[in-house]
Design a protein around this motif. Structure first.
Motif, PDB file in Angstrom:
ATOM      1  N   GLU A   1       0.840  -1.193   0.000  1.00  0.00           N
ATOM      2  CA  GLU A   1       0.000   0.000   0.000  1.00  0.00           C
ATOM      3  C   GLU A   1       0.881   1.251   0.000  1.00  0.00           C
ATOM      4  O   GLU A   1       0.810   2.072   0.917  1.00  0.00           O
TER       5      GLU A   1
ATOM      6  N   ARG B   1       0.940   4.046  -1.699  1.00  0.00           N
ATOM      7  CA  ARG B   1       0.341   5.384  -1.759  1.00  0.00           C
ATOM      8  C   ARG B   1      -0.165   5.805  -0.385  1.00  0.00           C
ATOM      9  O   ARG B   1       0.106   6.929   0.076  1.00  0.00           O
TER      10      ARG B   1
ATOM     11  N   ALA C   1       2.872   6.452   1.884  1.00  0.00           N
ATOM     12  CA  ALA C   1       3.657   7.623   1.482  1.00  0.00           C
ATOM     13  C   ALA C   1       2.936   8.925   1.821  1.00  0.00           C
ATOM     14  O   ALA C   1       3.548   9.875   2.334  1.00  0.00           O
ATOM     15  N   VAL C   2       1.637   8.980   1.554  1.00  0.00           N
ATOM     16  CA  VAL C   2       0.886  10.216   1.818  1.00  0.00           C
ATOM     17  C   VAL C   2       0.821  10.485   3.320  1.00  0.00           C
ATOM     18  O   VAL C   2       1.016  11.616   3.777  1.00  0.00           O
TER      19      VAL C   2
ATOM     20  N   PRO D   1      -4.971  12.026   2.100  1.00  0.00           N
ATOM     21  CA  PRO D   1      -5.073  10.691   1.496  1.00  0.00           C
ATOM     22  C   PRO D   1      -6.302  10.551   0.595  1.00  0.00           C
ATOM     23  O   PRO D   1      -6.217   9.899  -0.457  1.00  0.00           O
TER      24      PRO D   1
ATOM     25  N   ALA E   1      -5.634  11.977  -2.617  1.00  0.00           N
ATOM     26  CA  ALA E   1      -4.725  11.101  -3.348  1.00  0.00           C
ATOM     27  C   ALA E   1      -5.385   9.775  -3.728  1.00  0.00           C
ATOM     28  O   ALA E   1      -4.703   8.840  -4.155  1.00  0.00           O
ATOM     29  N   LYS E   2      -6.716   9.731  -3.546  1.00  0.00           N
ATOM     30  CA  LYS E   2      -7.519   8.555  -3.916  1.00  0.00           C
ATOM     31  C   LYS E   2      -7.167   7.315  -3.088  1.00  0.00           C
ATOM     32  O   LYS E   2      -7.207   6.182  -3.581  1.00  0.00           O
ATOM     33  N   VAL E   3      -6.801   7.543  -1.847  1.00  0.00           N
ATOM     34  CA  VAL E   3      -6.606   6.447  -0.901  1.00  0.00           C
ATOM     35  C   VAL E   3      -7.977   6.066  -0.340  1.00  0.00           C
ATOM     36  O   VAL E   3      -8.845   6.925  -0.149  1.00  0.00           O
TER      37      VAL E   3
END
Length: 284
Positions: free
Chosen positions: A36, A38, A41-42, A216, A219-221
């Protein structure tokens, strides 16, 4: 503050809190960084970059006392607290973020705090400075208990599961004692500190929770992962910040912002949890 609490109590408190984190960790949790990337990282970018920058701007905007300003920056540089995973969300991701963030903070925390010390130049009885060697000692109290907790889980997952709840309860009790000790040690100045730091702590906590969730999502999490990020970013390891302030930097005043933040963050986090999950629909 009583020397016994400073020299023994604070390190023991921090070790207990981090041992509790280790009991819930396995090596597979660190592999989640690759699965995971993304979400991780975000959340980490928000925690390690955005929060210190936002805190710096906030303490400048309110013209906070230099010592308290450095204390707020110390708090902002501290990783997420283990109590963050008490709130609803992707608990596994939350635990992973706390563990990874605790490792990275061993490098970033001294950099941020030394920057704050150089910038604000707080007037204290002695020179303040956060040497990497001293910080390494504190973070040994962070990482070694985590590793021991992981070894206990590897040895017996059933025992780790049974011990998890008691250790969490002890962690909460220890946190309350540490906060109370910090406030009592500066009791004669408590009202002034609350007036100075209370609003800043509330604003910083609200910003942290909001940024931890909204960035997030932008960022499309997934929503469930964003909820975990919100509490990881918004719920700081106040025990670590207080330990560094008192045991390493030798300043009880520097510990006051972390103690005040620890008091305000739980009701704010609970309110955020209610708002984020009030429809009780499954989190995606």
């Amino acid at each position: 503050m009583d020397s016994a609490l400073t020299s023994v109590g604070l390190p023991v408190a921090l070790a207990v809190v981090m041992f509790g984190l280790g009991l819930s960790l396995t090596a597979a949790d660190f592999a989640r960084v690759a699965r995971e990337p993304r979400a991780v990282a975000v959340a980490l970018a928000t925690q390690l970059v955005l929060l210190p920058a936002a805190c710096f701007g906030l303490v400048l905007a309110v013209d906070l006392d230099p010592v308290l300003a450095v204390g707020m920056m110390l708090l902002a540089a501290s990783p997420g607290g283990t109590t963050a995973n008490l709130f609803r969300g992707d608990v596994a991701l939350n635990i992973t973020l706390t563990a990874v963030n605790s490792v990275i903070a061993s490098v970033t925390l001294p950099l941020i705090v030394n920057f704050a010390l150089d910038h604000f130049e707080p007037a204290t009885e002695g020179a303040l400075g956060l040497e990497f060697g001293k910080v390494a000692q504190v973070f040994a109290l962070v990482l070694v208990p985590v590793v021991l907790g992981m070894l206990v889980r590897r040895w017996s997952a059933a025992f780790a599961d049974r011990a998890d709840r008691p250790v969490r309860i002890v962690s909460v009790v220890v946190l309350v004692v540490v906060i109370a000790g910090t406030i009592i040690s500066e009791l004669e100045n408590t009202a002034a500190y609350l007036a100075a730091v209370g609003l800043v702590s509330v604003l910083f906590c609200a910003f942290s929770l909001a940024a931890g969730y909204l960035l997030p999502r932008l960022a499309k999490v997934g929503r469930r992962q964003a909820v975990a990020s919100a509490f990881e970013v918004g719920v700081h390891n106040s025990t670590l910040a207080i330990t560094v302030a008192i045991s390493v930097l030798g300043s009880e005043r520097l510990a006051v912002p972390a103690a005040v933040y620890a008091v305000v963050m739980f009701p704010l986090a609970a309110a955020a949890g209610f708002l984020l999950t009030r429809n009780r629909a499954p989190l995606d």
